[in-house]
Design a protein around this motif. Structure first.
Motif, PDB file in Angstrom:
ATOM      1  N   VAL A 135      27.967  40.407  45.819  1.00 37.34           N
ATOM      2  CA  VAL A 135      28.315  40.088  44.576  1.00 37.34           C
ATOM      3  C   VAL A 135      27.042  39.896  43.539  1.00 37.34           C
ATOM      4  N   GLY A 136      27.109  40.420  42.553  1.00 34.38           N
ATOM      5  CA  GLY A 136      26.063  40.317  41.434  1.00 34.38           C
ATOM      6  C   GLY A 136      26.534  39.729  40.463  1.00 34.38           C
ATOM      7  N   ASN A 137      25.910  39.690  39.089  1.00 33.82           N
ATOM      8  CA  ASN A 137      26.251  39.227  38.042  1.00 33.82           C
ATOM      9  C   ASN A 137      26.270  37.573  37.899  1.00 33.82           C
ATOM     10  N   LEU A 138      24.955  36.973  38.428  1.00 36.63           N
ATOM     11  CA  LEU A 138      25.006  35.708  38.408  1.00 36.63           C
ATOM     12  C   LEU A 138      24.789  35.289  36.881  1.00 36.63           C
ATOM     13  N   CYS A 139      25.485  34.254  36.641  1.00 32.64           N
ATOM     14  CA  CYS A 139      25.433  33.665  35.102  1.00 32.64           C
ATOM     15  C   CYS A 139      24.748  32.323  35.162  1.00 32.64           C
ATOM     16  N   LYS A 140      23.973  32.059  33.942  1.00 29.68           N
ATOM     17  CA  LYS A 140      23.843  30.479  33.852  1.00 29.68           C
ATOM     18  C   LYS A 140      24.756  29.894  33.219  1.00 29.68           C
ATOM     19  N   ILE A 141      24.923  28.542  33.674  1.00 26.91           N
ATOM     20  CA  ILE A 141      25.985  27.803  33.250  1.00 26.91           C
ATOM     21  C   ILE A 141      25.212  26.707  31.974  1.00 26.91           C
ATOM     22  N   VAL A 142      26.017  27.015  30.733  1.00 27.48           N
ATOM     23  CA  VAL A 142      25.415  26.109  29.498  1.00 27.48           C
ATOM     24  C   VAL A 142      25.588  24.469  30.023  1.00 27.48           C
TER      25      VAL A 142
END
Length: 193
Positions: free
Chosen positions: A108-115
Motif C-alpha cells: 500500500v502507498g499513499n501515506l498521508c500526514k495527519i493534521v
C-alpha cells in the motif's frame, strides 16, 4: 502551601512576597508549561522536532478502509472516520501519518500526514450527507483530519509499504480498526515511479 512560618503582620509581607516570587517565577518558560500540559479534547502539542519532517520513530496509523470506495472517499474529503467506541483508550493522537489499506492488500502507498489539531465527531446522518459510499453501522464517528497524499514528505510519496507482514506493532493488531506502527518498522517493498 504552608504560610504559618511567615509573619503576616501589617507591612511585614516582604518575606512571603520573596518566597512566592521565587516559586512562581522560577518556572516561567513555555517549555515547562507545555511539557506538563495535557492536551484538551482532541488537540495535541507539537514539538520542534515533530515539525521538521520524517523521523524513523514516527508513528503510522495503519487502518482498514473497508473498501476501495471508502478509501477514495477519505482521500477526496480528507477525513478518516473511526467508530467513536473504537477510538477510546487508544493512543491514536500519537500517530503522525495514516496508511489506509483494503483487506487482502499486501502493498500500500499513499501515506498521508495527519493534521494535528482539526478533528471532529460526526453523526451517522452527517456522514451520509457527505456522500459516504455505504451505510454507516454506528451512530457516531470520530473524524481524523488528514492532508492530501501529495502533501506528505516527498521521500514517503514514492514508497509502497508491506501491510501484511508487520513484525513489531506499537499498539493494536490486525483485528482492530487500526494499529500504530513505527515508520521504521514498516517494510518498504517497492519504489513507485
Amino acid at each position: 502551601m504552608n504560610i504559618g512560618a511567615f509573619p503576616l503582620l501589617p507591612n511585614s509581607e516582604s518575606l512571603l512576597r520573596v518566597h512566592l516570587d521565587d516559586i512562581l517565577m522560577k518556572f516561567t518558560t513555555a517549555d515547562t508549561h507545555v511539557a506538563k500540559a495535557k492536551p484538551q479534547r482532541t488537540l495535541a502539542y507539537i514539538t520542534e522536532e515533530e515539525k521538521v519532517g520524517m523521523l524513523p520513530n514516527d508513528l503510522v496509523m495503519v487502518a482498514v478502509a473497508g473498501s476501495e470506495e471508502k478509501r477514495q472517499w477519505t482521500f477526496d474529503n480528507l477525513w478518516y472516520n473511526i467508530p467513536l467506541d473504537k477510538i477510546a483508550d487508544s493512543p491514536w493522537n500519537k500517530a503522525k501519518y495514516l496508511l489506509l489499506y483494503v483487506k487482502g492488500e499486501i502493498y500500500v502507498g499513499n501515506l498521508c500526514k495527519i493534521v494535528r489539531t482539526k478533528h471532529d465527531v460526526w453523526t451517522k446522518e452527517r456522514l451520509i450527507q457527505s456522500n459516504y459510499p455505504s451505510e454507516p453501522h454506528n451512530s457516531s464517528y470520530f473524524m481524523i483530519r488528514i492532508r492530501k497524499p501529495s502533501d506528505t514528505d516527498a521521500e514517503l510519496q514514492k514508497l509502497l509499504f508491506n501491510v501484511k507482514d508487520i513484525p513489531n506493532k506499537y499498539w493494536g493488531n490486525e483485528r482492530m480498526a487500526f494499529m500504530l506502527v513505527k515508520l521504521n518498522d514498516l517494510e518498504t517493498i517497492v519504489d513507485r515511479v
